[in-house]
Write a protein that holds these residues in place. Structure first.
Motif, PDB file in Angstrom:
ATOM      1  N   SER A 162      -7.683   6.541   7.351  1.00 57.46           N
ATOM      2  CA  SER A 162      -6.696   5.519   6.981  1.00 57.46           C
ATOM      3  C   SER A 162      -5.754   5.227   8.144  1.00 57.46           C
ATOM      4  O   SER A 162      -5.428   4.071   8.408  1.00 57.46           O
ATOM      5  CB  SER A 162      -5.888   5.965   5.759  1.00 57.46           C
ATOM      6  OG  SER A 162      -6.723   6.044   4.626  1.00 57.46           O
ATOM      7  N   ALA A 208     -10.042   4.667  -0.787  1.00 58.88           N
ATOM      8  CA  ALA A 208     -10.770   5.258   0.340  1.00 58.88           C
ATOM      9  C   ALA A 208     -11.765   6.297  -0.155  1.00 58.88           C
ATOM     10  O   ALA A 208     -12.911   6.352   0.301  1.00 58.88           O
ATOM     11  CB  ALA A 208      -9.790   5.880   1.334  1.00 58.88           C
ATOM     12  N   PRO A 250      -2.612   0.445   4.083  1.00 58.91           N
ATOM     13  CA  PRO A 250      -2.973   1.597   3.253  1.00 58.91           C
ATOM     14  C   PRO A 250      -2.632   1.350   1.786  1.00 58.91           C
ATOM     15  O   PRO A 250      -1.478   1.333   1.400  1.00 58.91           O
ATOM     16  CB  PRO A 250      -2.100   2.720   3.831  1.00 58.91           C
ATOM     17  CG  PRO A 250      -0.908   2.006   4.363  1.00 58.91           C
ATOM     18  CD  PRO A 250      -1.393   0.662   4.836  1.00 58.91           C
TER      19      PRO A 250
END
Length: 154
Positions: free
Chosen positions: A118, A135, A129
């Motif tokens: 990230s 993710a 983010p």
């Protein structure tokens, strides 16, 4: 001591990469550590994601609350093919997030790779983010794909 060094490194990476979010987060955590408020770190870790998602949801819902989006615009969006794609995208994203949460429960050390990835995405790809769950969800999908491909090859 290693935690403080890593945070200073992240501050530098954030400054060099022109990412105020990384720099600010690392600065705040460094201050928490330096003024000996370490006892709040588990709470920040546990509730930080929820708080971040809450504020993200606030920013997305403000146009509804302020009246900038009317019912006719909502109807138009939901009766068009981009609107249907958005509905599908939202449903798929929540499904993928769920798979990411399962993967993190199964293999919690993946968070290290997710955090570093990230940071790299923020600094070098100018990404935003939006959370470790997405993710982790993308990681879960990639893992499944690579597993399927390796089974077919091997």
């Amino acid at each position: 001591m290693i935690g403080e060094i890593i945070l200073v490194g992240l501050i530098i990476v954030g400054l060099v990469g022109k990412s105020p979010i990384i720099s600010t987060a690392a600065c705040v955590l460094l201050v928490v550590k330096l003024v000996h408020l370490d006892r709040y770190l588990p709470m920040i870790e546990r509730r930080g994601l929820e708080l971040g998602l809450l504020f993200l949801t606030f920013s997305v819902l403000v146009p509804f609350a302020s009246g900038r989006i009317q019912m006719k615009e909502i109807t138009a969006a939901l009766t068009s093919w981009p609107g249907w794609l958005a509905l599908a995208g939202g449903a798929i994203a929540t499904y993928v997030n769920g798979k990411g949460l399962e993967m993190l429960k199964y293999d919690p050390q993946l968070i290290v790779g997710l955090v570093i990835g990230s940071i790299l995405g923020i600094v070098f790809l100018r990404g935003i983010p939006v959370g470790p769950l997405m993710a982790a969800g993308i990681t879960a999908v990639l893992y499944k794909l690579f597993t399927m491909i390796s089974e077919r090859i091997g």
